[in-house]
Design a protein around this motif. Structure first.
Motif, PDB file in Angstrom:
ATOM      1  N   LEU A  12      -2.516  -1.910  -0.995  1.00  0.00           N
ATOM      2  CA  LEU A  12      -3.774  -1.167  -1.058  1.00  0.00           C
ATOM      3  C   LEU A  12      -3.799  -0.032  -0.051  1.00  0.00           C
ATOM      4  O   LEU A  12      -4.274   1.073  -0.341  1.00  0.00           O
ATOM      5  N   ASN A  13      -3.283  -0.283   1.137  1.00  0.00           N
ATOM      6  CA  ASN A  13      -3.276   0.738   2.182  1.00  0.00           C
ATOM      7  C   ASN A  13      -2.415   1.923   1.781  1.00  0.00           C
ATOM      8  O   ASN A  13      -2.764   3.075   2.056  1.00  0.00           O
ATOM      9  N   TRP A  14      -1.283   1.659   1.115  1.00  0.00           N
ATOM     10  CA  TRP A  14      -0.412   2.750   0.646  1.00  0.00           C
ATOM     11  C   TRP A  14      -1.170   3.647  -0.316  1.00  0.00           C
ATOM     12  O   TRP A  14      -1.151   4.867  -0.191  1.00  0.00           O
ATOM     13  N   VAL A  15      -1.873   3.059  -1.293  1.00  0.00           N
ATOM     14  CA  VAL A  15      -2.615   3.859  -2.261  1.00  0.00           C
ATOM     15  C   VAL A  15      -3.707   4.666  -1.574  1.00  0.00           C
ATOM     16  O   VAL A  15      -3.904   5.853  -1.859  1.00  0.00           O
TER      17      VAL A  15
ATOM     18  N   ALA B  46      -7.668  -4.379   4.032  1.00  0.00           N
ATOM     19  CA  ALA B  46      -6.734  -3.258   3.843  1.00  0.00           C
ATOM     20  C   ALA B  46      -7.261  -1.988   4.471  1.00  0.00           C
ATOM     21  O   ALA B  46      -6.524  -0.994   4.597  1.00  0.00           O
ATOM     22  N   ALA B  47      -8.527  -1.949   4.874  1.00  0.00           N
ATOM     23  CA  ALA B  47      -9.135  -0.756   5.476  1.00  0.00           C
ATOM     24  C   ALA B  47      -9.087  -0.844   6.994  1.00  0.00           C
ATOM     25  O   ALA B  47      -8.935  -1.919   7.574  1.00  0.00           O
ATOM     26  N   GLY B  48      -9.216   0.315   7.641  1.00  0.00           N
ATOM     27  CA  GLY B  48      -9.337   0.366   9.089  1.00  0.00           C
ATOM     28  C   GLY B  48      -8.037   0.453   9.851  1.00  0.00           C
ATOM     29  O   GLY B  48      -8.035   0.367  11.087  1.00  0.00           O
ATOM     30  N   TRP B  49      -6.927   0.638   9.171  1.00  0.00           N
ATOM     31  CA  TRP B  49      -5.625   0.792   9.826  1.00  0.00           C
ATOM     32  C   TRP B  49      -4.736   1.603   8.895  1.00  0.00           C
ATOM     33  O   TRP B  49      -5.098   1.877   7.762  1.00  0.00           O
ATOM     34  N   ARG B  50      -3.561   2.013   9.372  1.00  0.00           N
ATOM     35  CA  ARG B  50      -2.670   2.839   8.563  1.00  0.00           C
ATOM     36  C   ARG B  50      -1.215   2.413   8.738  1.00  0.00           C
ATOM     37  O   ARG B  50      -0.768   2.057   9.836  1.00  0.00           O
ATOM     38  N   LEU B  51      -0.484   2.435   7.645  1.00  0.00           N
ATOM     39  CA  LEU B  51       0.965   2.259   7.689  1.00  0.00           C
ATOM     40  C   LEU B  51       1.584   3.410   8.474  1.00  0.00           C
ATOM     41  O   LEU B  51       1.069   4.534   8.461  1.00  0.00           O
ATOM     42  N   ASP B  52       2.710   3.148   9.142  1.00  0.00           N
ATOM     43  CA  ASP B  52       3.364   4.251   9.847  1.00  0.00           C
ATOM     44  C   ASP B  52       4.255   5.032   8.885  1.00  0.00           C
ATOM     45  O   ASP B  52       4.464   4.635   7.727  1.00  0.00           O
ATOM     46  N   ASP B  53       4.775   6.155   9.352  1.00  0.00           N
ATOM     47  CA  ASP B  53       5.533   7.058   8.484  1.00  0.00           C
ATOM     48  C   ASP B  53       6.770   6.387   7.894  1.00  0.00           C
ATOM     49  O   ASP B  53       7.112   6.600   6.719  1.00  0.00           O
ATOM     50  N   ASP B  54       7.446   5.570   8.693  1.00  0.00           N
ATOM     51  CA  ASP B  54       8.643   4.901   8.189  1.00  0.00           C
ATOM     52  C   ASP B  54       8.297   3.893   7.107  1.00  0.00           C
ATOM     53  O   ASP B  54       9.010   3.779   6.101  1.00  0.00           O
ATOM     54  N   GLN B  55       7.219   3.160   7.289  1.00  0.00           N
ATOM     55  CA  GLN B  55       6.809   2.188   6.279  1.00  0.00           C
ATOM     56  C   GLN B  55       6.417   2.873   4.975  1.00  0.00           C
ATOM     57  O   GLN B  55       6.772   2.414   3.888  1.00  0.00           O
TER      58      GLN B  55
ATOM     59  N   LEU C  28     -20.519  14.181  -2.626  1.00  0.00           N
ATOM     60  CA  LEU C  28     -20.604  12.738  -2.836  1.00  0.00           C
ATOM     61  C   LEU C  28     -19.682  12.026  -1.852  1.00  0.00           C
ATOM     62  O   LEU C  28     -18.476  12.279  -1.823  1.00  0.00           O
ATOM     63  N   VAL C  29     -20.234  11.120  -1.067  1.00  0.00           N
ATOM     64  CA  VAL C  29     -19.471  10.389  -0.053  1.00  0.00           C
ATOM     65  C   VAL C  29     -19.369   8.924  -0.474  1.00  0.00           C
ATOM     66  O   VAL C  29     -20.385   8.299  -0.813  1.00  0.00           O
ATOM     67  N   VAL C  30     -18.154   8.388  -0.431  1.00  0.00           N
ATOM     68  CA  VAL C  30     -17.928   6.990  -0.802  1.00  0.00           C
ATOM     69  C   VAL C  30     -17.073   6.321   0.263  1.00  0.00           C
ATOM     70  O   VAL C  30     -16.382   6.980   1.037  1.00  0.00           O
ATOM     71  N   SER C  31     -17.108   5.011   0.267  1.00  0.00           N
ATOM     72  CA  SER C  31     -16.266   4.246   1.180  1.00  0.00           C
ATOM     73  C   SER C  31     -14.820   4.256   0.696  1.00  0.00           C
ATOM     74  O   SER C  31     -14.539   4.354  -0.503  1.00  0.00           O
ATOM     75  N   GLU C  32     -13.905   4.154   1.646  1.00  0.00           N
ATOM     76  CA  GLU C  32     -12.471   4.134   1.342  1.00  0.00           C
ATOM     77  C   GLU C  32     -12.127   3.052   0.329  1.00  0.00           C
ATOM     78  O   GLU C  32     -11.288   3.244  -0.550  1.00  0.00           O
ATOM     79  N   LEU C  33     -12.748   1.898   0.440  1.00  0.00           N
ATOM     80  CA  LEU C  33     -12.609   0.827  -0.536  1.00  0.00           C
ATOM     81  C   LEU C  33     -13.934   0.674  -1.275  1.00  0.00           C
ATOM     82  O   LEU C  33     -15.004   0.656  -0.652  1.00  0.00           O
TER      83      LEU C  33
ATOM     84  N   GLU D  79     -13.501   3.719   6.390  1.00  0.00           N
ATOM     85  CA  GLU D  79     -13.533   5.181   6.391  1.00  0.00           C
ATOM     86  C   GLU D  79     -14.389   5.656   5.220  1.00  0.00           C
ATOM     87  O   GLU D  79     -14.452   5.006   4.169  1.00  0.00           O
ATOM     88  N   TYR D  80     -15.051   6.803   5.419  1.00  0.00           N
ATOM     89  CA  TYR D  80     -15.879   7.379   4.355  1.00  0.00           C
ATOM     90  C   TYR D  80     -15.352   8.769   4.019  1.00  0.00           C
ATOM     91  O   TYR D  80     -15.017   9.546   4.914  1.00  0.00           O
ATOM     92  N   ARG D  81     -15.289   9.047   2.715  1.00  0.00           N
ATOM     93  CA  ARG D  81     -14.649  10.275   2.261  1.00  0.00           C
ATOM     94  C   ARG D  81     -15.504  10.964   1.208  1.00  0.00           C
ATOM     95  O   ARG D  81     -16.185  10.301   0.418  1.00  0.00           O
ATOM     96  N   THR D  82     -15.435  12.285   1.193  1.00  0.00           N
ATOM     97  CA  THR D  82     -16.057  13.019   0.107  1.00  0.00           C
ATOM     98  C   THR D  82     -15.165  12.933  -1.129  1.00  0.00           C
ATOM     99  O   THR D  82     -13.937  12.849  -1.024  1.00  0.00           O
ATOM    100  N   VAL D  83     -15.780  12.949  -2.296  1.00  0.00           N
ATOM    101  CA  VAL D  83     -15.039  12.874  -3.554  1.00  0.00           C
ATOM    102  C   VAL D  83     -14.707  14.300  -3.982  1.00  0.00           C
ATOM    103  O   VAL D  83     -15.607  15.072  -4.330  1.00  0.00           O
ATOM    104  N   GLY D  84     -13.426  14.647  -3.926  1.00  0.00           N
ATOM    105  CA  GLY D  84     -13.016  16.012  -4.232  1.00  0.00           C
ATOM    106  C   GLY D  84     -13.675  16.981  -3.270  1.00  0.00           C
ATOM    107  O   GLY D  84     -13.739  16.738  -2.063  1.00  0.00           O
ATOM    108  N   THR D  85     -14.184  18.078  -3.807  1.00  0.00           N
ATOM    109  CA  THR D  85     -14.877  19.069  -2.972  1.00  0.00           C
ATOM    110  C   THR D  85     -16.391  18.981  -3.154  1.00  0.00           C
ATOM    111  O   THR D  85     -17.110  19.940  -2.900  1.00  0.00           O
ATOM    112  N   SER D  86     -16.863  17.817  -3.597  1.00  0.00           N
ATOM    113  CA  SER D  86     -18.297  17.617  -3.793  1.00  0.00           C
ATOM    114  C   SER D  86     -18.935  17.083  -2.517  1.00  0.00           C
ATOM    115  O   SER D  86     -18.269  16.822  -1.517  1.00  0.00           O
TER     116      SER D  86
END
Length: 344
Positions: free
Chosen positions: A274-277, A302-311, A11-16, A2-9
């Motif tokens: 790592l996924n939790w963080v 650790a990338a490309g999937w997500r823990l469920d709400d209970d976990q 700048l785009v970085v990879s999730e890891l 996943e790729y995300r912007t850093v704050g409201t800037s």
């Protein structure tokens, strides 16, 4: 990935992201982290790029500058494919000119980092620690100058208290200078202090978090368990005193739950931690490190999937700590919680 912007800037970085503190191997402290040379670094970077990693992080104090040198050499020919982040402020020598974020020193350390990294710009330059001796105005003016001449693209901080970061943001706003977009912070299941002040500040001011040591100084890999001696190869033999103290029973309880969830999800303990963080508010990127290809590939999964709400709830519950003042009324009492809802 996943790729995300850093704050409201913008700048785009990879999730890891990849932390190059293992590059170079100079000195007792960083030598305990790793001693990756240029050829090994190229292979590590190949693996990262194949997985979609774009963010590579280093600092001038990592192995006395050798980390930046190795990273720059290993990235030669593919500089435009990555985001390079480096940091400065901590002592690089014993002289009065070898520490801090004064105007003179910032110009000097940025030029030195550009030479070691063999590049014409630093994508994200972060102040590695707060300098109480240099006024906010001088710092933000100097960083603004460096952005305007193109030596750095974005600015950030690392290991700042809330009032320190807010002081620089306020100075930047008052003087119409560039604002910090990132805060590189320690955050993990065994170190959740980031949530009390810095996370709400990041949400309010548009500052994204880049997380260092998301595995709690190597404690959340699954190798440290109740009744098992510390592995001989663990860097904690050398570096444990440099980080915050950790209650052993709390650590073992967290690892027990991590192990349960890892078995449920078909993942490793480190991947779950790592996924939790990575799923937390404000977190733009989680910086991972590795001394071997095996470690690196495991962490990248650790990338490309997500823990469920209970976990996530189970991990939240087992890692929760006593809420410090003045935050505890807002967590414990309904009236305060309605007035100021927690970030998580």
């Amino acid at each position: 990935m996943e790729y995300r912007t850093v704050g409201t800037s913008g700048l785009v970085v990879s999730e890891l992201g990849f932390g190059a503190a293992t590059f170079g191997g100079r000195g007792r402290f960083f030598g305990a982290w790793g001693a990756t040379d240029v050829d090994e670094a190229r292979r590590m970077i190949d693996i990262c790029l194949e997985a979609g990693v774009t963010l590579f992080d280093t600092a001038d104090v990592y192995s006395d500058g050798a980390s930046e040198q190795v990273l720059g050499a290993a990235l030669r020919g593919r500089r435009d494919d990555v985001v390079i982040s480096t940091k400065a402020a901590l002592p690089t020598g014993d002289g009065p000119r070898d520490i801090g974020t004064s105007r003179a020193r910032l110009h000097r350390v940025v030029d030195a980092a550009l030479r070691r990294l063999d590049t014409d710009r630093i994508d994200l330059f972060q102040l590695h620690g707060f300098d109480a001796l240099t006024p906010f105005d001088e710092v933000v003016d100097t960083l603004d100058d460096l952005v305007r001449v193109g030596k750095i693209r974005y600015t950030g901080v690392s290991n700042f208290a809330g009032w320190q970061l807010m002081g620089e943001l306020a100075a930047a706003d008052r003087r119409h200078r560039v604002r910090h977009v990132a805060h590189q912070v320690y955050y993990s299941l065994i170190g959740r202090d980031y949530e009390w002040d810095l996370m709400p500040l990041g949400l309010a001011e548009g500052v994204g978090a880049l997380v260092w040591s998301p595995l709690g100084w190597g404690r959340l890999t699954g190798r440290i368990r109740r009744g098992v001696p510390l592995p001989e190869t663990s860097r904690l033999h050398v570096t444990a005193d440099a980080g915050p103290p950790v209650d052993a029973e709390r650590l073992y309880a967290i690892v027990d739950v991590l192990t349960e969830i890892a078995e449920e999800a078909g993942r490793t303990v480190a991947q779950v931690a790592l996924n939790w963080v990575s799923s937390r508010p404000t977190v733009a990127g989680v910086i991972i490190g590795a001394r071997t290809e095996e470690q690196l590939r495991d962490n990248l999964s650790a990338a490309g999937w997500r823990l469920d709400d209970d976990q996530i709830r189970r991990l939240d519950d087992v890692s929760a700590t006593e809420v410090p003042y003045p935050h505890f009324p807002y967590r414990r009492q309904e009236a305060f919680a309605r007035l100021n809802p927690p970030a998580v």
